[in-house]
Design a protein around this motif. Sequence first.
Motif, PDB file in Angstrom:
ATOM      1  N   VAL A 198      18.034  11.485   4.917  1.00  0.00           N
ATOM      2  CA  VAL A 198      19.188  11.144   4.077  1.00  0.00           C
ATOM      3  C   VAL A 198      18.716  10.492   2.784  1.00  0.00           C
ATOM      4  CG1 VAL A 198      21.267   9.717   3.929  1.00  0.00           C
ATOM      5  CG2 VAL A 198      20.731  10.929   6.049  1.00  0.00           C
ATOM      6  N   ASP A 199      17.722   9.620   2.906  1.00  0.00           N
ATOM      7  CA  ASP A 199      17.139   8.980   1.718  1.00  0.00           C
ATOM      8  C   ASP A 199      16.611  10.024   0.754  1.00  0.00           C
ATOM      9  OD1 ASP A 199      14.916   7.747   0.069  1.00  0.00           O
ATOM     10  OD2 ASP A 199      15.605   5.948   1.114  1.00  0.00           O
ATOM     11  N   GLN A 200      15.946  11.050   1.308  1.00  0.00           N
ATOM     12  CA  GLN A 200      15.390  12.107   0.472  1.00  0.00           C
ATOM     13  C   GLN A 200      16.498  12.874  -0.268  1.00  0.00           C
ATOM     14  OE1 GLN A 200      12.107  12.206   0.606  1.00  0.00           O
ATOM     15  NE2 GLN A 200      11.648  13.901  -0.765  1.00  0.00           N
ATOM     16  N   LYS A 201      17.676  13.014   0.377  1.00  0.00           N
ATOM     17  CA  LYS A 201      18.777  13.787  -0.207  1.00  0.00           C
ATOM     18  C   LYS A 201      19.670  12.938  -1.105  1.00  0.00           C
ATOM     19  CE  LYS A 201      18.055  17.775   1.951  1.00  0.00           C
ATOM     20  NZ  LYS A 201      17.776  19.047   1.236  1.00  0.00           N
ATOM     21  N   LEU A 202      20.055  11.756  -0.623  1.00  0.00           N
ATOM     22  CA  LEU A 202      21.053  10.951  -1.323  1.00  0.00           C
ATOM     23  C   LEU A 202      20.462   9.782  -2.097  1.00  0.00           C
ATOM     24  CD1 LEU A 202      23.837  10.747   1.430  1.00  0.00           C
ATOM     25  CD2 LEU A 202      23.571  12.444  -0.402  1.00  0.00           C
ATOM     26  N   GLY A 203      19.213   9.453  -1.820  1.00  0.00           N
ATOM     27  CA  GLY A 203      18.588   8.332  -2.502  1.00  0.00           C
ATOM     28  C   GLY A 203      18.614   7.066  -1.660  1.00  0.00           C
ATOM     29  N   SER A 204      17.705   6.155  -1.973  1.00  0.00           N
ATOM     30  CA  SER A 204      17.540   4.932  -1.186  1.00  0.00           C
ATOM     31  C   SER A 204      18.756   4.025  -1.281  1.00  0.00           C
ATOM     32  CB  SER A 204      16.290   4.177  -1.648  1.00  0.00           C
ATOM     33  OG  SER A 204      15.132   4.967  -1.477  1.00  0.00           O
TER      34      SER A 204
ATOM     35  N   LEU B  64       0.813  -1.217   0.000  1.00  0.00           N
ATOM     36  CA  LEU B  64       0.000   0.000   0.000  1.00  0.00           C
ATOM     37  C   LEU B  64       0.845   1.265   0.000  1.00  0.00           C
ATOM     38  CD1 LEU B  64      -2.679  -1.070   2.656  1.00  0.00           C
ATOM     39  CD2 LEU B  64      -2.949  -1.034   0.167  1.00  0.00           C
ATOM     40  N   LEU B  65       2.158   1.135   0.249  1.00  0.00           N
ATOM     41  CA  LEU B  65       3.020   2.316   0.354  1.00  0.00           C
ATOM     42  C   LEU B  65       2.964   3.219  -0.882  1.00  0.00           C
ATOM     43  CD1 LEU B  65       5.193   4.071   1.668  1.00  0.00           C
ATOM     44  CD2 LEU B  65       6.906   2.381   0.961  1.00  0.00           C
ATOM     45  N   PRO B  66       3.111   2.695  -2.106  1.00  0.00           N
ATOM     46  CA  PRO B  66       3.049   3.590  -3.265  1.00  0.00           C
ATOM     47  C   PRO B  66       1.684   4.250  -3.460  1.00  0.00           C
ATOM     48  CG  PRO B  66       4.038   1.466  -3.853  1.00  0.00           C
ATOM     49  CD  PRO B  66       3.417   1.310  -2.501  1.00  0.00           C
ATOM     50  N   LEU B  67       0.632   3.644  -2.877  1.00  0.00           N
ATOM     51  CA  LEU B  67      -0.716   4.183  -3.043  1.00  0.00           C
ATOM     52  C   LEU B  67      -1.013   5.319  -2.071  1.00  0.00           C
ATOM     53  CD1 LEU B  67      -2.741   0.851  -3.472  1.00  0.00           C
ATOM     54  CD2 LEU B  67      -1.795   2.319  -5.256  1.00  0.00           C
ATOM     55  N   VAL B  68      -0.364   5.303  -0.914  1.00  0.00           N
ATOM     56  CA  VAL B  68      -0.672   6.320   0.103  1.00  0.00           C
ATOM     57  C   VAL B  68       0.348   7.457   0.136  1.00  0.00           C
ATOM     58  CG1 VAL B  68      -1.890   4.644   1.537  1.00  0.00           C
ATOM     59  CG2 VAL B  68       0.529   5.075   1.963  1.00  0.00           C
ATOM     60  N   ALA B  69       1.586   7.197  -0.300  1.00  0.00           N
ATOM     61  CA  ALA B  69       2.631   8.227  -0.220  1.00  0.00           C
ATOM     62  C   ALA B  69       2.409   9.309  -1.272  1.00  0.00           C
ATOM     63  CB  ALA B  69       4.010   7.591  -0.411  1.00  0.00           C
ATOM     64  N   LYS B  70       2.792  10.526  -0.934  1.00  0.00           N
ATOM     65  CA  LYS B  70       2.779  11.607  -1.914  1.00  0.00           C
ATOM     66  C   LYS B  70       3.864  11.356  -2.958  1.00  0.00           C
ATOM     67  CE  LYS B  70       1.097  15.290   1.151  1.00  0.00           C
ATOM     68  NZ  LYS B  70       1.423  16.615   1.747  1.00  0.00           N
ATOM     69  N   PRO B  71       3.676  11.836  -4.189  1.00  0.00           N
ATOM     70  CA  PRO B  71       4.691  11.631  -5.230  1.00  0.00           C
ATOM     71  C   PRO B  71       6.056  12.142  -4.786  1.00  0.00           C
ATOM     72  CG  PRO B  71       2.666  12.503  -6.197  1.00  0.00           C
ATOM     73  CD  PRO B  71       2.483  12.549  -4.709  1.00  0.00           C
ATOM     74  N   GLY B  72       7.071  11.290  -4.956  1.00  0.00           N
ATOM     75  CA  GLY B  72       8.431  11.674  -4.611  1.00  0.00           C
ATOM     76  C   GLY B  72       8.755  11.602  -3.141  1.00  0.00           C
ATOM     77  N   GLN B  73       7.827  11.134  -2.311  1.00  0.00           N
ATOM     78  CA  GLN B  73       8.069  11.104  -0.865  1.00  0.00           C
ATOM     79  C   GLN B  73       7.894   9.710  -0.278  1.00  0.00           C
ATOM     80  OE1 GLN B  73       6.247  14.160   1.481  1.00  0.00           O
ATOM     81  NE2 GLN B  73       6.855  15.806   0.113  1.00  0.00           N
TER      82      GLN B  73
ATOM     83  N   MET C 289      12.446  -0.493  -3.218  1.00  0.00           N
ATOM     84  CA  MET C 289      11.568  -1.419  -3.921  1.00  0.00           C
ATOM     85  C   MET C 289      10.407  -0.681  -4.584  1.00  0.00           C
ATOM     86  SD  MET C 289      10.757  -4.759  -4.485  1.00  0.00           S
ATOM     87  CE  MET C 289      10.424  -4.208  -6.132  1.00  0.00           C
ATOM     88  N   ALA C 290       9.831   0.280  -3.870  1.00  0.00           N
ATOM     89  CA  ALA C 290       8.709   1.045  -4.425  1.00  0.00           C
ATOM     90  C   ALA C 290       9.141   1.837  -5.655  1.00  0.00           C
ATOM     91  CB  ALA C 290       8.140   1.993  -3.363  1.00  0.00           C
ATOM     92  N   GLN C 291      10.404   2.281  -5.692  1.00  0.00           N
ATOM     93  CA  GLN C 291      10.901   3.043  -6.837  1.00  0.00           C
ATOM     94  C   GLN C 291      11.257   2.139  -8.015  1.00  0.00           C
ATOM     95  OE1 GLN C 291      14.136   5.042  -4.891  1.00  0.00           O
ATOM     96  NE2 GLN C 291      12.731   6.026  -3.438  1.00  0.00           N
ATOM     97  N   LEU C 292      11.597   0.885  -7.726  1.00  0.00           N
ATOM     98  CA  LEU C 292      11.948  -0.054  -8.790  1.00  0.00           C
ATOM     99  C   LEU C 292      10.722  -0.734  -9.395  1.00  0.00           C
ATOM    100  CD1 LEU C 292      15.039  -1.828  -7.148  1.00  0.00           C
ATOM    101  CD2 LEU C 292      15.102  -0.379  -9.179  1.00  0.00           C
TER     102      LEU C 292
END
Length: 442
Positions: free
Chosen positions: A291-297, A130-139, A369-372
């Motif tokens: 850090v994830d937001q700045k440098l990536g997962s 459900l994570l990709p469905l509830v999260a705001k784009p890019g967050q 995983m959500a980004q891939l």
Amino acid sequence: MNKGDRQRAAWALYEWAQQPYWALIATFIFTPYFAAGFVGDPARGQSLLGYAGAVSGLLIAVFSPLVGASVDARRNPRIWLVGLAIPFVLASGALWFATPGDASRILPILICLVVAGVSAELSGSVMNALLPLVAKPGQVGRLSGSAWALAYVGALISLFVVLLCFSLPTVPMLGLSKALHEPDRIVGPLVAVWFLAFSWPLMMMAPQPPKIAGQKPLAELWTTIRSLRRRPWMLRFLIGRMLLGDGISSFIAFGGVLAAGMFGWTTTQLGLYAIALSIAAGIGTFIGGRVDQKLGSKTTVLIAAGVVLFGAFGVGLVGRDSLAFVLKVAPPVAGGGLFTSLPERVFLGFSLFVGLTFGPAQASLRAWMAQLAPAGESGRWFGLYALSGKATAFMAPLVIAVGTRWVGDQRIAVAVSALFLATGAVILARVPRQGPEPEAAA
């Protein structure tokens, strides 16, 4: 608060609802009691827990992809969340009956541990989908990290409740008997009540995945597995995640068991150890989300894996009366105070390195995983994600169980965990930060 905000809050609160299980039952209080108190032989108890972990891993490996594919096929995730809550609550509550010295209850209690663990993992798979469905784009990474941080706050509060109400007082609340280890056993019912109190918002407002005409769960799952040939980066990610996650899980699961057996830590010492690690984990996960937001997962995962490996290596060098296997030091003395011996302090210090970074590693793996995952397929891919988290989960506990029985040294658990950690990190280093566009993957 709009609907999206309520769903995000409910999603994060579900993480809060589950975390006391991992803190009180699976890691710091009940399993050490099971090995050292209920079974009475720390090495044999650790071996039995290893076998139970192997069975849990096999069951999760079989069922988690089916659950994920079913969520994708618009089988209402709310039904799954409610259905999995029932065995979880019953099995957790039944741990109260782990009366010390009653060998006839060892097998039933092991079964309850397996049922609770499998139910927790499968419901976590539904939540992750459900994570990709509830999260705001890019967050996605930020929400994942924030939820983990909130979960550790929940773990801290539940640990303080156990310590302040049941462990530290001379006469525990509710008239519990320390002689019968009731402060250790009460964590099962406590986890069950906590979960019921905080999990219901997501059960009521979990978003429904978009319906795709003609979608069949088993057929779509098989198609997803076959597509791994065209998506080698996903295969590498799943294998790397499998090994890294298993190394982290093994260290977390057996760290408290190791401390209870090696140092004779009581519920109070284990609770304080758990609180220290949970504080470190909460701080680390909150920072890790930023850090994830700045440098990536990917970068966050690899940095965290390196620090976890360093901490695990340090813990493995600690013995009851030695450091680095050759330096002899004074062992802990019964009644000598909390963490007064050098081995205990070194053990605790290196464990804090693990505590700081195992949360960010797990949260950023989920965000990665959500980004891939291709759009519209998050459920089945998170089903495979859960599968990859447990496909070898039976191997590490099994190796630990056999190794502990063969060698007779509980530190074999640390060596096995470190091997899985290092191998997983090397494989993940070759995975891209995100998947290609849909047409490129077709």
